[in-house]
Motif scaffolding. Structure first.
Motif, short mmCIF file in Angstrom:
data_model
loop_
_atom_site.label_atom_id
_atom_site.label_comp_id
_atom_site.label_asym_id
_atom_site.label_seq_id
_atom_site.Cartn_x
_atom_site.Cartn_y
_atom_site.Cartn_z
N LYS A 1 -86.88 104.65 46.89
CA LYS A 1 -85.52 105.18 46.92
C LYS A 1 -84.70 104.63 45.77
O LYS A 1 -83.92 105.35 45.13
CB LYS A 1 -84.86 104.83 48.25
CG LYS A 1 -85.40 105.60 49.44
CD LYS A 1 -84.73 105.16 50.73
CE LYS A 1 -85.29 105.88 51.94
NZ LYS A 1 -84.67 105.41 53.20
N ALA A 2 -84.86 103.33 45.48
CA ALA A 2 -84.11 102.72 44.38
C ALA A 2 -84.52 103.34 43.05
O ALA A 2 -83.67 103.60 42.17
CB ALA A 2 -84.35 101.21 44.36
N PHE A 3 -85.80 103.59 42.88
CA PHE A 3 -86.26 104.20 41.63
C PHE A 3 -85.69 105.61 41.47
O PHE A 3 -85.24 105.98 40.38
CB PHE A 3 -87.79 104.26 41.61
CG PHE A 3 -88.34 105.04 40.44
CD1 PHE A 3 -88.51 104.44 39.21
CD2 PHE A 3 -88.67 106.39 40.59
CE1 PHE A 3 -89.01 105.17 38.13
CE2 PHE A 3 -89.16 107.12 39.51
CZ PHE A 3 -89.32 106.51 38.27
N ALA B 1 -82.96 106.84 42.79
CA ALA B 1 -81.52 106.77 42.52
C ALA B 1 -81.26 106.41 41.06
O ALA B 1 -80.38 106.99 40.40
CB ALA B 1 -80.87 105.74 43.44
N ALA B 2 -82.02 105.45 40.52
CA ALA B 2 -81.84 105.06 39.12
C ALA B 2 -82.25 106.18 38.19
O ALA B 2 -81.61 106.41 37.14
CB ALA B 2 -82.66 103.80 38.83
N ASP B 3 -83.31 106.90 38.56
CA ASP B 3 -83.79 107.99 37.70
C ASP B 3 -82.80 109.15 37.65
O ASP B 3 -82.65 109.81 36.62
CB ASP B 3 -85.15 108.47 38.19
CG ASP B 3 -85.88 109.32 37.17
OD1 ASP B 3 -85.99 108.88 36.01
OD2 ASP B 3 -86.33 110.42 37.54
N GLN C 1 -79.61 108.83 37.73
CA GLN C 1 -78.56 108.42 36.80
C GLN C 1 -79.05 108.50 35.35
O GLN C 1 -78.30 108.90 34.45
CB GLN C 1 -78.12 106.99 37.12
CG GLN C 1 -77.45 106.83 38.47
CD GLN C 1 -76.17 107.64 38.59
OE1 GLN C 1 -75.36 107.68 37.65
NE2 GLN C 1 -75.98 108.31 39.72
N ALA C 2 -80.32 108.11 35.14
CA ALA C 2 -80.83 108.05 33.78
C ALA C 2 -81.22 109.43 33.25
O ALA C 2 -81.10 109.70 32.04
CB ALA C 2 -82.03 107.12 33.71
N ARG C 3 -81.67 110.31 34.14
CA ARG C 3 -82.17 111.63 33.70
C ARG C 3 -81.65 112.73 34.63
O ARG C 3 -82.43 113.39 35.31
CB ARG C 3 -83.69 111.65 33.68
CG ARG C 3 -84.35 110.58 32.81
CD ARG C 3 -85.87 110.82 32.72
NE ARG C 3 -86.45 110.94 34.05
CZ ARG C 3 -87.53 111.68 34.34
NH1 ARG C 3 -88.10 112.40 33.39
NH2 ARG C 3 -88.03 111.69 35.57
#
Length: 205
Positions: free
Chosen positions: A186-188, A190-192, A194-196
């Motif tokens: 889930k954290a990955f 969420a970060a992805d 934002q990044a892409r």
């Protein structure tokens, strides 16, 4: 699956190399339903003669090995075809651990997925374990937490793939293993996002 942490039970020496999956369960028995149990067919052509009588000199037929939960064999255990029924035969018989210097890769993976520990030892340690059992020892401790095998006064280490060890210790299948990383997944995501953001699928029209 039942978690595997420590196992103490009867061990049987099987001083043979390259015990393949066709020996573990001959193909002619695989026409039967798994629900009937495959344990009676384990190593059938080695355990029984042409008339179906138990061979008295075969280790698993020895009265003192009744109820064995551990087998100690020589190199290349579970080689040959990929048939998962070979593992079913061991598990249905009551075997929870096979100790050997090496295993067929597909066999070992199938073993773990069915709660059976493929414990890898050095050839020297394997021979020492076989000798101890042939000299009259019966009970063996297999400790997956410490990766150690104890029989009588003999104590030897073993190795197993770290991911397989985690699965066995927790009684997990592949889905359970994936779900154990749910927070990290889930954290990955969420970060992805934002990044892409452009890589995320669009909803609606």
């Amino acid at each position: 699956m039942e978690a595997f942490t420590k196992l103490k039970g009867v061990a049987c020496p099987l001083p043979l190399s390259s015990v393949d999956t066709d020996q573990l369960i001959p193909a002619r028995f695989m026409k039967r339903s798994r629900a009937e149990g495959y344990g009676g067919f384990l190593l059938h052509d080695l355990r029984f003669d042409e008339a179906g009588a138990p061979r008295p000199d075969f280790p698993l037929n020895a009265p003192e090995r009744a109820g064995a939960q551990v087998i100690v064999a020589r190199r290349n255990f579970g080689s040959g075809s990929s048939r998962e029924a070979a593992v079913y035969a061991l598990v249905d018989y009551g075997i929870r651990c096979v100790i050997a210097p090496s295993f067929g890769d597909i066999f070992a993976s199938n073993a773990v997925n069915n709660g059976l520990l493929p414990a890898k030892v050095t050839e020297a340690d394997g021979e020492s374990l076989i000798a101890a059992l042939e000299d009259g020892a019966h009970d063996m401790l297999v400790d997956l937490e410490d990766c150690r095998i104890v029989v009588g006064n003999l104590s030897v280490p073993f190795t197993v793939d770290p991911v397989w060890r985690t699965k066995l210790l927790n009684g997990w299948d592949d889905i359970d293993l994936t779900m154990s990383q749910a927070d990290a997944i889930k954290a990955f995501v969420a970060a992805d996002v934002q990044a892409r953001p452009w890589a995320m699928p669009r909803r609606g029209g």
